[in-house]
Design a protein around this motif. Structure first.
Motif, PDB file in Angstrom:
ATOM      1  N   HIS A 102       0.870  -1.180   0.000  1.00  0.00           N
ATOM      2  CA  HIS A 102       0.000   0.000   0.000  1.00  0.00           C
ATOM      3  C   HIS A 102       0.906   1.229   0.000  1.00  0.00           C
ATOM      4  N   ASP A 103       1.091   1.792  -1.145  1.00  0.00           N
ATOM      5  CA  ASP A 103       2.052   2.878  -1.248  1.00  0.00           C
ATOM      6  C   ASP A 103       1.639   4.139  -0.507  1.00  0.00           C
ATOM      7  N   HIS A 104       0.333   4.280  -0.248  1.00  0.00           N
ATOM      8  CA  HIS A 104      -0.087   5.530   0.376  1.00  0.00           C
ATOM      9  C   HIS A 104      -0.055   5.480   1.894  1.00  0.00           C
ATOM     10  N   HIS A 105       0.191   4.299   2.443  1.00  0.00           N
ATOM     11  CA  HIS A 105       0.306   4.218   3.893  1.00  0.00           C
ATOM     12  C   HIS A 105       1.701   4.640   4.315  1.00  0.00           C
ATOM     13  N   PRO A 106       1.809   5.285   5.486  1.00  0.00           N
ATOM     14  CA  PRO A 106       3.149   5.636   5.966  1.00  0.00           C
ATOM     15  C   PRO A 106       3.910   4.358   6.271  1.00  0.00           C
ATOM     16  N   ASP A 107       5.214   4.349   5.974  1.00  0.00           N
ATOM     17  CA  ASP A 107       5.946   3.108   6.242  1.00  0.00           C
ATOM     18  C   ASP A 107       6.331   3.043   7.714  1.00  0.00           C
ATOM     19  N   GLN A 108       6.771   1.859   8.123  1.00  0.00           N
ATOM     20  CA  GLN A 108       7.024   1.588   9.540  1.00  0.00           C
ATOM     21  C   GLN A 108       8.076   2.525  10.139  1.00  0.00           C
ATOM     22  N   GLU A 109       9.145   2.772   9.372  1.00  0.00           N
ATOM     23  CA  GLU A 109      10.216   3.623   9.918  1.00  0.00           C
ATOM     24  C   GLU A 109       9.668   5.000  10.252  1.00  0.00           C
ATOM     25  N   GLU A 110       8.788   5.484   9.382  1.00  0.00           N
ATOM     26  CA  GLU A 110       8.242   6.815   9.599  1.00  0.00           C
ATOM     27  C   GLU A 110       7.316   6.838  10.810  1.00  0.00           C
ATOM     28  N   LEU A 111       6.544   5.762  10.979  1.00  0.00           N
ATOM     29  CA  LEU A 111       5.665   5.669  12.155  1.00  0.00           C
ATOM     30  C   LEU A 111       6.494   5.669  13.432  1.00  0.00           C
ATOM     31  N   THR A 155       9.372   7.092  13.868  1.00  0.00           N
ATOM     32  CA  THR A 155       9.846   8.455  14.107  1.00  0.00           C
ATOM     33  C   THR A 155       8.733   9.305  14.709  1.00  0.00           C
ATOM     34  N   PHE A 156       7.511   9.113  14.205  1.00  0.00           N
ATOM     35  CA  PHE A 156       6.368   9.855  14.748  1.00  0.00           C
ATOM     36  C   PHE A 156       6.129   9.469  16.202  1.00  0.00           C
ATOM     37  N   ALA A 157       6.248   8.180  16.522  1.00  0.00           N
ATOM     38  CA  ALA A 157       6.077   7.726  17.905  1.00  0.00           C
ATOM     39  C   ALA A 157       7.104   8.413  18.799  1.00  0.00           C
ATOM     40  N   PHE A 158       8.329   8.576  18.284  1.00  0.00           N
ATOM     41  CA  PHE A 158       9.340   9.260  19.086  1.00  0.00           C
ATOM     42  C   PHE A 158       8.977  10.723  19.281  1.00  0.00           C
ATOM     43  N   TRP A 159       8.399  11.320  18.249  1.00  0.00           N
ATOM     44  CA  TRP A 159       7.964  12.712  18.358  1.00  0.00           C
ATOM     45  C   TRP A 159       6.919  12.841  19.472  1.00  0.00           C
ATOM     46  N   ILE A 160       6.007  11.863  19.562  1.00  0.00           N
ATOM     47  CA  ILE A 160       4.999  11.891  20.632  1.00  0.00           C
ATOM     48  C   ILE A 160       5.677  11.768  21.998  1.00  0.00           C
ATOM     49  N   TYR A 161       6.704  10.904  22.086  1.00  0.00           N
ATOM     50  CA  TYR A 161       7.455  10.843  23.345  1.00  0.00           C
ATOM     51  C   TYR A 161       8.021  12.226  23.677  1.00  0.00           C
ATOM     52  N   LEU A 162       8.574  12.914  22.671  1.00  0.00           N
ATOM     53  CA  LEU A 162       9.144  14.246  22.925  1.00  0.00           C
ATOM     54  C   LEU A 162       8.089  15.189  23.493  1.00  0.00           C
ATOM     55  N   MET A 163       6.838  15.051  23.008  1.00  0.00           N
ATOM     56  CA  MET A 163       5.778  15.920  23.515  1.00  0.00           C
ATOM     57  C   MET A 163       5.493  15.624  24.995  1.00  0.00           C
ATOM     58  N   THR A 164       5.612  14.356  25.411  1.00  0.00           N
ATOM     59  CA  THR A 164       5.435  14.073  26.840  1.00  0.00           C
ATOM     60  C   THR A 164       6.584  14.684  27.641  1.00  0.00           C
ATOM     61  N   ASP A 165       7.776  14.712  27.040  1.00  0.00           N
ATOM     62  CA  ASP A 165       8.908  15.358  27.691  1.00  0.00           C
ATOM     63  C   ASP A 165       8.689  16.867  27.792  1.00  0.00           C
ATOM     64  N   VAL A 166       8.054  17.432  26.757  1.00  0.00           N
ATOM     65  CA  VAL A 166       7.703  18.848  26.781  1.00  0.00           C
ATOM     66  C   VAL A 166       6.823  19.136  28.001  1.00  0.00           C
ATOM     67  N   LYS A 180      17.604   5.455  13.467  1.00  0.00           N
ATOM     68  CA  LYS A 180      18.143   5.677  14.811  1.00  0.00           C
ATOM     69  C   LYS A 180      18.928   6.983  14.888  1.00  0.00           C
ATOM     70  N   VAL A 181      19.717   7.269  13.839  1.00  0.00           N
ATOM     71  CA  VAL A 181      20.473   8.523  13.833  1.00  0.00           C
ATOM     72  C   VAL A 181      19.508   9.711  13.753  1.00  0.00           C
ATOM     73  N   ASN A 182      18.471   9.588  12.905  1.00  0.00           N
ATOM     74  CA  ASN A 182      17.494  10.678  12.804  1.00  0.00           C
ATOM     75  C   ASN A 182      16.839  10.945  14.150  1.00  0.00           C
ATOM     76  N   ILE A 183      16.508   9.875  14.877  1.00  0.00           N
ATOM     77  CA  ILE A 183      15.801  10.044  16.150  1.00  0.00           C
ATOM     78  C   ILE A 183      16.708  10.636  17.219  1.00  0.00           C
ATOM     79  N   ILE A 184      17.947  10.157  17.313  1.00  0.00           N
ATOM     80  CA  ILE A 184      18.838  10.719  18.340  1.00  0.00           C
ATOM     81  C   ILE A 184      19.134  12.189  18.027  1.00  0.00           C
ATOM     82  N   SER A 185      19.200  12.510  16.736  1.00  0.00           N
ATOM     83  CA  SER A 185      19.441  13.901  16.365  1.00  0.00           C
ATOM     84  C   SER A 185      18.244  14.779  16.732  1.00  0.00           C
ATOM     85  N   LEU A 186      17.032  14.237  16.538  1.00  0.00           N
ATOM     86  CA  LEU A 186      15.813  14.944  16.949  1.00  0.00           C
ATOM     87  C   LEU A 186      15.847  15.200  18.463  1.00  0.00           C
ATOM     88  N   PHE A 187      16.244  14.180  19.217  1.00  0.00           N
ATOM     89  CA  PHE A 187      16.331  14.290  20.673  1.00  0.00           C
ATOM     90  C   PHE A 187      17.331  15.376  21.056  1.00  0.00           C
TER      91      PHE A 187
END
Lengths: 198, 110
Positions: A9-18, A20-31, A170-177
């Motif tokens: 399903h090309d229009h679904h977000p792929d797992q890696e992107e999900l 990264t989004f999950a990590f973004w939600i963690y960041l919001m709890t840290d906020v 993993k590098v993208n996520i640690i850099s986001l952090f």
């Protein structure tokens, strides 16, 4: 490989992107965590109980130095991402190494500041202001410490597996952090230090 | 093959900026740090008005980090990251402004 399904399903977000989004939600709890600590600090700022206040304690030159160090480390972690996108594994590991070194310098200055303050008689139990101060700034310092350990583990994984979709994420996520830590520090710098000695 | 193409597209829109955008972001973040330091050290305006410079610089610094380093504007159409950020900021304002407001009245009660 969870990714294999993504091709159907090309229009679904792929797992890696999900992830990264999950990590973004963690960041919001840290906020939210930091928001409560900032709220506590702002409310208790003036409650020094006759003890030393911000103007007596903060040595701004050290704070300026650690602020510029952390800003630079945010930049070098960005350079690591650029090296990764070019497929340059050695440069990626080197820039992450530089970022860890800058993070360590930041922590060194912070620990020195705390030691200096305690030697002046400003411990975490001296006043409500200092309790709030050490909790807020210390929680940020703890995040920096964990981020450094995390970055070391990511470097080890890159050394072992090279640049793959998984290590890339993993590098993208640690850099986001790391950028997030910089954002929190900006507000520590402004609200605690600059406005404290204003 | 299809897996390859999925990753190909992620890499493209992930973008992650160029050297130019990182350098611009870095220079801007330095500028927005130097401004409040100059204001503090040189005593620009009076101390109440200076607070606006401090908070303004912090806000711009925040925006620079979000756009140049955290790539907020490069995400795909359902802007879930942005939405969760806005919810996060809303909660931040509730907690911070709410605490200040309540404690002001608490001091009156004391």
């Amino acid at each position: 490989m969870a990714n294999v399904n993504a091709g159907h399903h090309d229009h679904h977000p792929d797992q890696e992107e999900l992830r990264t989004f999950a990590f973004w939600i963690y960041l919001m709890t840290d906020v939210i965590l930091f928001a409560t600590l900032f709220a506590t600090y702002i409310v208790l700022q003036g409650s020094t109980d006759g003890g030393p206040g911000p103007k007596d304690l903060f040595q701004m030159n050290g704070i300026y130095a650690s602020t510029f160090i952390l800003l630079t480390s945010s930049f070098t972690s960005g350079l690591a991402i650029l090296a990764m996108n070019k497929g340059n594994r050695l440069a990626l590991m080197n820039w992450l190494g530089v970022t860890i070194f800058l993070g360590a310098s930041f922590l060194f200055l912070e620990i020195n500041e705390f030691i200096h303050m305690v030697s002046e008689g400003a411990t975490i139990g001296t006043s409500a202001f200092l309790t709030a101060f050490y909790t807020l700034v210390g929680t940020h310092g703890l995040h920096v410490t964990l981020g450094m350990g995390w970055m070391i583990i990511v470097i080890m994984q890159i050394a072992k597996h090279g640049i793959t979709p998984v290590t890339k994420r993993k590098v993208n996520i640690i850099s986001l952090f790391w950028h997030f830590l910089d954002v929190v520090w900006i507000f520590v710098f402004t609200i605690v230090y600059v406005m404290g000695v204003n | 093959m299809s897996k390859q193409s999925v990753h190909g597209t992620t890499e493209q829109h992930g973008g992650h900026g160029s050297l130019k955008s990182y350098v611009i972001g870095f220079v801007l973040s330095l500028v927005f740090t130097i401004i409040p330091i100059m204001a503090l050290e040189n005593g620009w305006l009076d101390s109440d008005k200076r607070l606006i410079i401090y908070l303004g610089a912090a806000l711009f610094q925040f925006i620079v980090q979000l756009f140049f380093f955290m790539h907020l504007k490069e995400e795909d159409k359902p802007r879930y990251n942005l939405m969760s950020l806005l919810l996060g900021l809303f909660i931040v304002f509730l907690i911070v402004i709410g605490s200040i407001w309540i404690m002001m009245y608490n001091m009156v009660a004391l």
